[in-house]
Design a protein around this motif. Structure first.
Motif, PDB file in Angstrom:
ATOM      1  N   THR A  60       0.832  -1.212   0.000  1.00 27.08           N
ATOM      2  CA  THR A  60       0.000   0.000   0.000  1.00 27.08           C
ATOM      3  C   THR A  60       0.863   1.257   0.000  1.00 27.08           C
ATOM      4  O   THR A  60       0.512   2.243  -0.650  1.00 27.08           O
ATOM      5  N   ASP A  61       1.987   1.236   0.705  1.00 30.47           N
ATOM      6  CA  ASP A  61       2.888   2.390   0.719  1.00 30.47           C
ATOM      7  C   ASP A  61       3.544   2.592  -0.646  1.00 30.47           C
ATOM      8  O   ASP A  61       3.719   3.720  -1.107  1.00 30.47           O
ATOM      9  N   GLU A  64       1.055   4.152  -2.976  1.00 29.97           N
ATOM     10  CA  GLU A  64       0.915   5.578  -2.684  1.00 29.97           C
ATOM     11  C   GLU A  64       2.088   6.373  -3.241  1.00 29.97           C
ATOM     12  O   GLU A  64       1.896   7.435  -3.837  1.00 29.97           O
ATOM     13  N   ARG A  65       3.302   5.869  -3.071  1.00 33.48           N
ATOM     14  CA  ARG A  65       4.474   6.572  -3.608  1.00 33.48           C
ATOM     15  C   ARG A  65       4.393   6.709  -5.126  1.00 33.48           C
ATOM     16  O   ARG A  65       4.805   7.716  -5.685  1.00 33.48           O
ATOM     17  N   LYS A  67       1.596   6.602  -6.902  1.00 30.04           N
ATOM     18  CA  LYS A  67       0.322   7.231  -7.280  1.00 30.04           C
ATOM     19  C   LYS A  67      -0.453   6.365  -8.279  1.00 30.04           C
ATOM     20  O   LYS A  67      -0.985   6.843  -9.279  1.00 30.04           O
ATOM     21  N   THR A  69      -3.085   2.603  -8.710  1.00 30.60           N
ATOM     22  CA  THR A  69      -4.016   1.723  -8.012  1.00 30.60           C
ATOM     23  C   THR A  69      -3.272   0.505  -7.478  1.00 30.60           C
ATOM     24  O   THR A  69      -2.250   0.081  -8.031  1.00 30.60           O
ATOM     25  N   ARG A  70      -3.814  -0.044  -6.426  1.00 29.26           N
ATOM     26  CA  ARG A  70      -3.205  -1.239  -5.849  1.00 29.26           C
ATOM     27  C   ARG A  70      -3.287  -2.419  -6.820  1.00 29.26           C
ATOM     28  O   ARG A  70      -2.371  -3.235  -6.888  1.00 29.26           O
ATOM     29  N   THR A 145       0.585  18.843  -6.197  1.00 30.55           N
ATOM     30  CA  THR A 145       0.520  17.579  -5.466  1.00 30.55           C
ATOM     31  C   THR A 145      -0.132  17.757  -4.101  1.00 30.55           C
ATOM     32  O   THR A 145      -0.997  16.971  -3.701  1.00 30.55           O
ATOM     33  N   GLN A 149      -3.620  16.022  -2.706  1.00 31.25           N
ATOM     34  CA  GLN A 149      -3.503  15.033  -1.635  1.00 31.25           C
ATOM     35  C   GLN A 149      -4.002  15.524  -0.292  1.00 31.25           C
ATOM     36  O   GLN A 149      -3.780  14.877   0.718  1.00 31.25           O
ATOM     37  N   LEU A 160      -8.486   8.581  -4.237  1.00 29.26           N
ATOM     38  CA  LEU A 160      -7.098   8.636  -4.667  1.00 29.26           C
ATOM     39  C   LEU A 160      -6.674   7.276  -5.227  1.00 29.26           C
ATOM     40  O   LEU A 160      -7.110   6.235  -4.738  1.00 29.26           O
ATOM     41  N   TRP A 162      -4.170   5.133  -5.116  1.00 31.91           N
ATOM     42  CA  TRP A 162      -3.623   4.053  -4.295  1.00 31.91           C
ATOM     43  C   TRP A 162      -4.636   3.503  -3.301  1.00 31.91           C
ATOM     44  O   TRP A 162      -4.387   2.502  -2.667  1.00 31.91           O
ATOM     45  N   ARG A 163      -5.781   4.141  -3.185  1.00 32.82           N
ATOM     46  CA  ARG A 163      -6.833   3.618  -2.315  1.00 32.82           C
ATOM     47  C   ARG A 163      -7.846   2.790  -3.098  1.00 32.82           C
ATOM     48  O   ARG A 163      -8.669   2.111  -2.512  1.00 32.82           O
TER      49      ARG A 163
END
Length: 173
Positions: A60-61, A64-65, A67, A69-70, A145, A149, A160, A162-163
């Motif tokens: 997940t981190d 996010e870094r 930007k 999707t998982r 950015t 965010q 967002l 990554w969520r």
């Protein structure tokens, strides 16, 4: 609500940004494909892991870094794992999560790819800017950015990248 149309100056700036971004991203991607056999996203995954403590990050981190999707990250990590460039481990502090770990082979591939990548970024971006413009570029995109965010509560997208999950079984926490 009344539409706030872009001024001619804003329209030119917007179109210049879009054209520049797309051309630069394509140039970087083609260079990495030709010289390292990987797309820019894969290089970015390896680079982020190389900079992390113990060359490991929770998925997940990492999403996010980057930007992204998982689910997109999971797909890319699966390919890199298959190629032996990284591995996944269970997260020791959260059994629902997983951690991506850069392997020695992945570090070697990254070290071989980095000079060509840096030269491409330098030649097609930084060599074309004055030092003052480099500072302005950083300032502008830091502001953008932060606004996207959470720095500007009116404009913050709730969804967002990554969520996001494309399905409940994307394989990442």
């Amino acid at each position: 609500m009344t539409t706030r149309w872009l001024t001619p100056e804003e329209q030119r700036a917007w179109r210049a940004y879009v054209a520049g971004y797309l051309l630069l991203e394509d140039t970087i991607d083609r260079q990495l494909q030709q010289e390292a056999g990987m797309p820019h996203l894969y290089y970015s995954i390896l680079a982020n892991l190389s900079e992390a403590p113990e060359r490991r990050l929770r998925m997940t981190d990492l999403a996010e870094r980057l930007k992204i999707t998982r689910s997109r990250l999971t797909y890319a990590v699966t390919r890199l794992e298959k190629d032996g460039l990284l591995r996944r481990e269970e997260c020791r502090w959260d059994k629902r999560g997983s951690v991506a770990v850069l392997t020695d082979e992945g570090m070697t591939v990254l070290e071989r790819a980095a000079p060509g990548h840096v030269e491409t970024v330098r030649a097609f971006l930084f060599d074309r800017l004055t030092p003052e413009q480099v500072g302005q570029l950083e300032e502008i995109f830091t502001q953008v950015t932060q606004g996207l965010q959470g720095g500007d509560s009116e404009a913050v997208p709730e969804d967002l990248p990554w969520r996001r999950r494309s399905s409940p079984c994307s394989g990442t926490p």
